[in-house]
Motif scaffolding. Structure first.
Motif, PDB file in Angstrom:
ATOM      1  N   ALA A 194       8.572  -3.395 -13.534  1.00  0.00           N
ATOM      2  CA  ALA A 194       7.965  -2.951 -12.278  1.00  0.00           C
ATOM      3  C   ALA A 194       7.434  -4.133 -11.469  1.00  0.00           C
ATOM      4  O   ALA A 194       6.865  -5.081 -12.014  1.00  0.00           O
ATOM      5  N   LEU A 195       7.624  -4.062 -10.149  1.00  0.00           N
ATOM      6  CA  LEU A 195       7.203  -5.122  -9.232  1.00  0.00           C
ATOM      7  C   LEU A 195       6.120  -4.617  -8.288  1.00  0.00           C
ATOM      8  O   LEU A 195       5.977  -3.410  -8.085  1.00  0.00           O
ATOM      9  N   THR A 196       5.406  -5.571  -7.660  1.00  0.00           N
ATOM     10  CA  THR A 196       4.503  -5.226  -6.565  1.00  0.00           C
ATOM     11  C   THR A 196       5.104  -5.645  -5.227  1.00  0.00           C
ATOM     12  O   THR A 196       4.649  -5.211  -4.176  1.00  0.00           O
ATOM     13  N   SER A 197       6.122  -6.517  -5.270  1.00  0.00           N
ATOM     14  CA  SER A 197       6.855  -6.937  -4.076  1.00  0.00           C
ATOM     15  C   SER A 197       8.160  -7.582  -4.552  1.00  0.00           C
ATOM     16  O   SER A 197       8.344  -7.810  -5.744  1.00  0.00           O
ATOM     17  N   LEU A 277       2.473   2.221  -3.070  1.00  0.00           N
ATOM     18  CA  LEU A 277       3.300   1.500  -2.099  1.00  0.00           C
ATOM     19  C   LEU A 277       2.457   0.909  -0.966  1.00  0.00           C
ATOM     20  O   LEU A 277       2.778  -0.154  -0.441  1.00  0.00           O
ATOM     21  N   SER A 278       1.377   1.585  -0.609  1.00  0.00           N
ATOM     22  CA  SER A 278       0.567   1.136   0.532  1.00  0.00           C
ATOM     23  C   SER A 278      -0.713   0.421   0.109  1.00  0.00           C
ATOM     24  O   SER A 278      -1.565   0.114   0.946  1.00  0.00           O
ATOM     25  N   ARG A 279      -0.857   0.154  -1.189  1.00  0.00           N
ATOM     26  CA  ARG A 279      -2.092  -0.455  -1.710  1.00  0.00           C
ATOM     27  C   ARG A 279      -2.405  -1.773  -0.996  1.00  0.00           C
ATOM     28  O   ARG A 279      -1.537  -2.631  -0.844  1.00  0.00           O
ATOM     29  N   GLY A 280      -3.645  -1.909  -0.553  1.00  0.00           N
ATOM     30  CA  GLY A 280      -4.048  -3.125   0.134  1.00  0.00           C
ATOM     31  C   GLY A 280      -3.849  -3.055   1.637  1.00  0.00           C
ATOM     32  O   GLY A 280      -4.348  -3.901   2.376  1.00  0.00           O
ATOM     33  N   SER A 281      -3.100  -2.037   2.126  1.00  0.00           N
ATOM     34  CA  SER A 281      -2.883  -1.887   3.570  1.00  0.00           C
ATOM     35  C   SER A 281      -3.500  -0.595   4.099  1.00  0.00           C
ATOM     36  O   SER A 281      -4.121  -0.578   5.161  1.00  0.00           O
ATOM     37  N   PRO A 318      12.067   1.914   9.655  1.00  0.00           N
ATOM     38  CA  PRO A 318      11.429   0.604   9.488  1.00  0.00           C
ATOM     39  C   PRO A 318      10.675   0.130  10.724  1.00  0.00           C
ATOM     40  O   PRO A 318       9.787  -0.727  10.634  1.00  0.00           O
ATOM     41  N   GLU A 319      10.992   0.692  11.881  1.00  0.00           N
ATOM     42  CA  GLU A 319      10.304   0.299  13.118  1.00  0.00           C
ATOM     43  C   GLU A 319       9.009   1.078  13.326  1.00  0.00           C
ATOM     44  O   GLU A 319       8.305   0.888  14.317  1.00  0.00           O
ATOM     45  N   GLY A 320       8.700   1.994  12.443  1.00  0.00           N
ATOM     46  CA  GLY A 320       7.461   2.766  12.577  1.00  0.00           C
ATOM     47  C   GLY A 320       7.742   4.160  13.120  1.00  0.00           C
ATOM     48  O   GLY A 320       8.897   4.554  13.229  1.00  0.00           O
ATOM     49  N   PRO A 321       6.698   4.935  13.410  1.00  0.00           N
ATOM     50  CA  PRO A 321       5.295   4.504  13.544  1.00  0.00           C
ATOM     51  C   PRO A 321       4.568   4.283  12.215  1.00  0.00           C
ATOM     52  O   PRO A 321       3.473   3.734  12.216  1.00  0.00           O
ATOM     53  N   TYR A 322       5.184   4.726  11.096  1.00  0.00           N
ATOM     54  CA  TYR A 322       4.478   4.592   9.823  1.00  0.00           C
ATOM     55  C   TYR A 322       5.064   3.418   9.040  1.00  0.00           C
ATOM     56  O   TYR A 322       6.087   3.554   8.368  1.00  0.00           O
ATOM     57  N   ALA A 323       4.444   2.264   9.153  1.00  0.00           N
ATOM     58  CA  ALA A 323       4.877   1.069   8.438  1.00  0.00           C
ATOM     59  C   ALA A 323       3.642   0.261   8.078  1.00  0.00           C
ATOM     60  O   ALA A 323       2.655   0.265   8.814  1.00  0.00           O
ATOM     61  N   TRP A 324       3.678  -0.411   6.960  1.00  0.00           N
ATOM     62  CA  TRP A 324       2.509  -1.187   6.505  1.00  0.00           C
ATOM     63  C   TRP A 324       2.971  -2.376   5.678  1.00  0.00           C
ATOM     64  O   TRP A 324       3.950  -2.292   4.938  1.00  0.00           O
ATOM     65  N   PRO A 325       2.271  -3.507   5.791  1.00  0.00           N
ATOM     66  CA  PRO A 325       2.660  -4.693   5.021  1.00  0.00           C
ATOM     67  C   PRO A 325       2.381  -4.507   3.539  1.00  0.00           C
ATOM     68  O   PRO A 325       1.404  -3.864   3.155  1.00  0.00           O
ATOM     69  N   LEU A 326       3.243  -5.076   2.703  1.00  0.00           N
ATOM     70  CA  LEU A 326       2.974  -5.130   1.266  1.00  0.00           C
ATOM     71  C   LEU A 326       2.111  -6.342   0.977  1.00  0.00           C
ATOM     72  O   LEU A 326       2.224  -7.374   1.646  1.00  0.00           O
ATOM     73  N   ARG A 327       1.259  -6.180  -0.002  1.00  0.00           N
ATOM     74  CA  ARG A 327       0.397  -7.304  -0.425  1.00  0.00           C
ATOM     75  C   ARG A 327       1.239  -8.221  -1.308  1.00  0.00           C
ATOM     76  O   ARG A 327       1.726  -7.813  -2.365  1.00  0.00           O
ATOM     77  N   LEU A 328       1.447  -9.462  -0.869  1.00  0.00           N
ATOM     78  CA  LEU A 328       2.305 -10.390  -1.595  1.00  0.00           C
ATOM     79  C   LEU A 328       1.482 -11.263  -2.534  1.00  0.00           C
ATOM     80  O   LEU A 328       0.318 -11.546  -2.257  1.00  0.00           O
ATOM     81  N   PRO A 329       2.088 -11.709  -3.639  1.00  0.00           N
ATOM     82  CA  PRO A 329       1.348 -12.566  -4.578  1.00  0.00           C
ATOM     83  C   PRO A 329       1.028 -13.912  -3.971  1.00  0.00           C
ATOM     84  O   PRO A 329       1.701 -14.376  -3.097  1.00  0.00           O
TER      85      PRO A 329
END
Length: 329
Positions: A194-197, A277-281, A318-329
């Motif tokens: 499993a990955l976080t990004s 998926l949206s953790r941190g955003s 991918p253009e939204g309106p529902y989009a959020w950045p992933l928290r990168l290591p």
């Protein structure tokens, strides 16, 4: 004479159990899109990759072992090796370190990878070596398959299991997040952890048009690589729970306060997926509002975009309106 007969009995039992497993996976529809995998699962003996494994019992784990002096224990071992369940193969201080994934989930992932003849494939997470053997059998060329794992004892065991099954793909000891640049370019990358990004190194090691399949946020993302720095794709509808990728810079997710989120949502698998998926955003409360407003969307409505060093998850578009950045290591 007795030992030889017993060995033959176990081999016969393994062949019978393997045929039953193949029928079970067939009935699940896991490889409906690419039935060539049926032949690989029918040919590759899973029991050679799990010479021992652990099953949960009250108070801990029980070890099942192919070399047990008890004939009935050996029979339980071989039958269990062909059950359509994940098998715990390595424990450390009572914690699961490595497992052999559920065969029907492996079959579904391999079919979704859309492997074609001549593809060069990188597997992140060698595990027991079973998945690499299936890939090598499907491609008919061991040298097209590379598998990497962080721990030398895991890669050494995988090498031995693969050799016992007659396969010799390239097994590398190293941090899976860095890929295996010396074996690039790859046409397919599949992760069994499993990955976080998505690690940037993977895309840099892909040929244009390559396909990447990886567990992320209790789902399975399938990305098409456009160039060394960008990729995009959607999640498969299937839930997936894997041991996290181990290596440098892998952050432990911090628990978020679920205050104000109804218990029914907290316990709902699809809401937990969005939360991961949206953790941190998004706060859990924002994620819950989105989830309810959009009709509790299934995994297949979500996707992921990687571009210019950024990664973002999205719902529907991918253009939204529902989009959020992933928290990168």
């Amino acid at each position: 004479m007795g030992a030889h007969a017993l060995h033959k009995d176990l081999e016969d039992l393994a062949a019978e159990a393997r045929a039953e497993l193949v029928d079970r996976i067939d009935a699940s529809g896991a490889w409906a899109d690419d039935p060539v995998w049926r032949e690989a699962f029918a040919a590759v003996p899973r029991h050679l990759f799990v010479p021992y494994y652990y099953v949960g019992v009250r108070g801990g784990h029980e070890r099942r072992w192919g070399e047990s002096p008890d004939a009935r224990a050996r029979e339980r071992w071989v039958r269990g090796a062909y059950a359509d369940t994940p098998l715990a193969t390595r424990l450390r201080d009572g914690e699961l370190v490595t497992s052999s994934s559920q065969p029907s989930l492996m079959a579904m992932m391999l079919a979704a990878l859309e492997v074609e003849d001549g593809d060069r494939v990188l597997e992140i997470g060698a595990g027991t070596g079973y998945n690499a053997a299936l890939l090598a059998h499907r491609l008919g060329d061991d040298d097209l398959v590379t598998t990497v794992d962080l721990e030398p004892d895991i890669t050494e065991a995988a090498r031995q299991h693969l050799a016992a099954a007659g396969h010799h793909p390239v097994v590398v000891t190293g941090d899976g997040a860095r890929g295996v640049p010396e074996r690039a370019p790859f046409d397919r990358i599949i992760a069994t952890c499993a990955l976080t990004s998505i690690p940037p190194a993977w895309l840099a090691q892909c040929a244009p048009g390559a396909r990447v399949l990886a567990p992320l946020a209790t789902g399975l993302i399938v990305l098409t690589v456009r160039d060394p720095g960008s990729a995009e794709g959607r999640f498969l509808p299937t839930p997936a729970y894997f041991v996290p990728l181990r290596g440098e810079g892998r952050p432990e997710p911090e628990p978020a306060s679920l205050g104000g989120v109804p218990r029914q949502a907290r316990e709902d698998d699809l809401f937990r997926f969005l939360l991961d998926l949206s953790r941190g955003s998004l706060t859990p409360q924002e994620a819950y509002q989105l989830w309810e407003r959009e009709g509790r969307p299934p995994r297949g409505r979500y996707g992921l975009t990687v571009s210019g060093g950024d990664e973002w998850g999205w719902l529907d578009d991918p253009e939204g309106p529902y989009a959020w950045p992933l928290r990168l290591p």
